[in-house]
Design a protein around this motif. Structure first.
Motif, PDB file in Angstrom:
ATOM      1  N   GLU A 110     -18.015 -85.159  90.571  1.00 47.93           N
ATOM      2  CA  GLU A 110     -16.743 -84.746  91.173  1.00 47.93           C
ATOM      3  C   GLU A 110     -15.932 -83.889  90.205  1.00 47.93           C
ATOM      4  O   GLU A 110     -15.293 -82.909  90.607  1.00 47.93           O
ATOM      5  CB  GLU A 110     -15.938 -85.977  91.594  1.00 47.93           C
ATOM      6  CG  GLU A 110     -14.670 -85.640  92.350  1.00 47.93           C
ATOM      7  CD  GLU A 110     -13.970 -86.878  92.870  1.00 47.93           C
ATOM      8  OE1 GLU A 110     -12.806 -86.756  93.306  1.00 47.93           O
ATOM      9  OE2 GLU A 110     -14.582 -87.961  92.847  1.00 47.93           O
ATOM     10  N   ILE A 111     -15.972 -84.247  88.923  1.00 49.09           N
ATOM     11  CA  ILE A 111     -15.276 -83.443  87.905  1.00 49.09           C
ATOM     12  C   ILE A 111     -15.999 -82.112  87.701  1.00 49.09           C
ATOM     13  O   ILE A 111     -15.361 -81.055  87.544  1.00 49.09           O
ATOM     14  CB  ILE A 111     -15.191 -84.214  86.575  1.00 49.09           C
ATOM     15  CG1 ILE A 111     -14.435 -85.533  86.768  1.00 49.09           C
ATOM     16  CG2 ILE A 111     -14.513 -83.362  85.505  1.00 49.09           C
ATOM     17  CD1 ILE A 111     -13.010 -85.378  87.217  1.00 49.09           C
ATOM     18  N   ALA A 112     -17.317 -82.151  87.735  1.00 45.50           N
ATOM     19  CA  ALA A 112     -18.095 -80.925  87.506  1.00 45.50           C
ATOM     20  C   ALA A 112     -17.774 -79.860  88.544  1.00 45.50           C
ATOM     21  O   ALA A 112     -17.854 -78.664  88.256  1.00 45.50           O
ATOM     22  CB  ALA A 112     -19.586 -81.246  87.517  1.00 45.50           C
ATOM     23  N   GLN A 113     -17.401 -80.267  89.749  1.00 42.40           N
ATOM     24  CA  GLN A 113     -17.098 -79.289  90.793  1.00 42.40           C
ATOM     25  C   GLN A 113     -15.730 -78.636  90.609  1.00 42.40           C
ATOM     26  O   GLN A 113     -15.361 -77.757  91.391  1.00 42.40           O
ATOM     27  CB  GLN A 113     -17.187 -79.940  92.169  1.00 42.40           C
ATOM     28  CG  GLN A 113     -18.629 -80.242  92.574  1.00 42.40           C
ATOM     29  CD  GLN A 113     -18.750 -80.695  94.008  1.00 42.40           C
ATOM     30  OE1 GLN A 113     -18.087 -81.654  94.419  1.00 42.40           O
ATOM     31  NE2 GLN A 113     -19.597 -80.027  94.771  1.00 42.40           N
ATOM     32  N   THR A 114     -15.014 -79.021  89.558  1.00 45.41           N
ATOM     33  CA  THR A 114     -13.729 -78.382  89.271  1.00 45.41           C
ATOM     34  C   THR A 114     -13.854 -77.351  88.150  1.00 45.41           C
ATOM     35  O   THR A 114     -12.850 -76.858  87.642  1.00 45.41           O
ATOM     36  CB  THR A 114     -12.673 -79.432  88.861  1.00 45.41           C
ATOM     37  OG1 THR A 114     -12.976 -79.938  87.543  1.00 45.41           O
ATOM     38  CG2 THR A 114     -12.638 -80.597  89.843  1.00 45.41           C
TER      39      THR A 114
END
Length: 411
Positions: free
Chosen positions: A369-373
């Motif tokens: 989820e963080i990687a998609q930011t």
């Protein structure tokens, strides 16, 4: 517009256009033809190869011109592994790092699917670094090739290539490095690095898209991917792209010299100049851009709550600053920045059409989820301090706007 997606591609340099133009117009001959036009093209190709060899500190015969970094990576991984397996069928493993460019990773998977190879993934630490210990742990007597990229295209982390190549050499294993992102910023001295193969691409250096080169050391055997007339010493058949070779040579020589407009390429019939001769050290602009990058990173981390720098804090390309902005969507931040005239990226331009979390960031242990930011800012040598100050302010505004909209939507 402020263009901060140089890791994807760079504008073509004027001196590159001027150097290649004759070979797109009047001097259009096929270098394999035995007449005056063909001879002129052959001389241009020879001179371009000499300039590239000088930049890589290798022999001209060790340079194979390709259509770009992807083809160079494919030829290195498939060509070296298959050639070694042909001599010794027991060599049926390849080792690649967990954060390789898809051109390397997919080449290894091709060997796995169609030639019975096993693919050993070399893990990275939380900064994206491959340690010698990690490489040693996956090498076996059956390893045909090891490949670790010089510097990562998404997070900018630089690998200890000399140590890794030396370790592979001690075990008699050829070592390839994808230096597409490193070219123009880091030393490309193949002798000093100790690599057996190295890939580069012209459009990251100010040449047009569609040209690159592969260095392969000495008598290292390579199984060609393209068969035909035996051009490029049998390693890459097909009529050579003379204008592309000239463009690559000019771009390489330009970034390797102190004079930013020196091409290092001579027209047929002229004597080679001193420009571009000898393997370059770190280009002079690298230190300046590194300082600007560090100031930009400080501004982002101080001004954007929760911002996470990805990649190694110090051992990283001068040209790359990459972040995750929790509570946002990386694509939404990109759109907000583009509305303000700032062009950047959410990751690799080579993962066409993919909206999945970056495998590179996942390999670092970052939550999907963080990687998609993620947002990547990558500079060329013309970037200014004032531009980066403007960008930092725009990022603060964009992230706050996206977070506010996200919070309102959840409410």
């Amino acid at each position: 517009m402020i263009f901060l997606d140089a890791a994807a591609t760079t504008p073509v340099r004027r001196e590159v256009l001027e150097a290649m133009w004759p070979f797109l117009t009047g001097e259009f001959g096929n270098p394999s033809s035995h007449h005056s036009l063909g001879d002129a093209a052959a001389r241009a190709l020879t001179e371009a190869r000499q300039v590239v060899a000088a930049a890589l500190n290798c022999r001209p015969g060790e340079v194979t011109f390709t259509s770009g970094g992807t083809e160079a990576d494919n030829l290195a991984v498939k060509g070296l592994a298959l050639a070694r397996q042909a001599v010794n069928p027991a060599l049926n493993r390849v080792a690649v790092s967990a954060i390789e460019h898809p051109a390397v990773e997919e080449s290894a998977r091709y060997l796995e699917r169609f030639h019975g190879f096993a693919v050993d993934i070399i893990p990275v630490d939380g900064y994206g670094r491959v340690t010698p210990e990690a490489l040693a742990a996956v090498l076996t007597p059956e390893t045909a090739l090891a490949s670790v990229m010089y510097a990562n295209n998404e997070i900018g982390t630089i690998q200890p290539i000399r140590q890794l190549a030396a370790l592979a050499r001690e075990r008699g294993i050829p070592f390839h490095t994808d230096a597409v992102q490193a070219a123009g910023w880091l030393p490309l001295d193949t002798k000093s690095l100790g690599v057996d193969a190295m890939s580069i691409s012209g459009h990251k250096l100010g040449a047009p898209k569609g040209n690159g080169a592969l260095f392969v050391r000495g008598r290292t055997r390579v199984e060609p991917l393209m068969h035909g007339g035996g051009q490029e010493r049998g390693r890459r058949s097909g009529t050579e792209n003379v204008a592309g070779a000239v463009a690559l040579a000019t771009a390489l020589a330009t970034v390797a010299t102190a004079q930013p407009t020196a091409s290092g390429f001579t027209r047929p019939g002229q004597q080679p100049t001193a420009e571009g001769q000898g393997a370059p050290a770190v280009p002079g602009h690298a230190a300046r851009v590194s300082g600007l990058r560090d100031a930009f990173i400080r501004d982002i981390l101080a001004g954007v709550p929760g911002a996470l720098l990805t990649g190694h804090p110090a051992e990283r390309l001068p040209s790359v600053a990459s972040f995750c902005f929790p509570g946002t969507s990386g694509e939404s931040v990109l759109l907000e920045l583009e509305r303000q005239g700032i062009i950047c990226s959410s990751g690799s331009a080579c993962a066409a059409g993919s909206d999945a979390p970056s495998p590179v960031l996942m390999a670092l242990g970052i939550d999907p989820e963080i990687a998609q930011t993620a947002v990547r800012f990558s500079f060329d040598s013309t970037i200014s301090a004032q531009e980066l100050v403007e960008v930092a302010g725009a990022v603060r505004t964009a992230v706050a706007s996206v977070q506010a909209l996200s919070g309102a939507w959840r409410a």
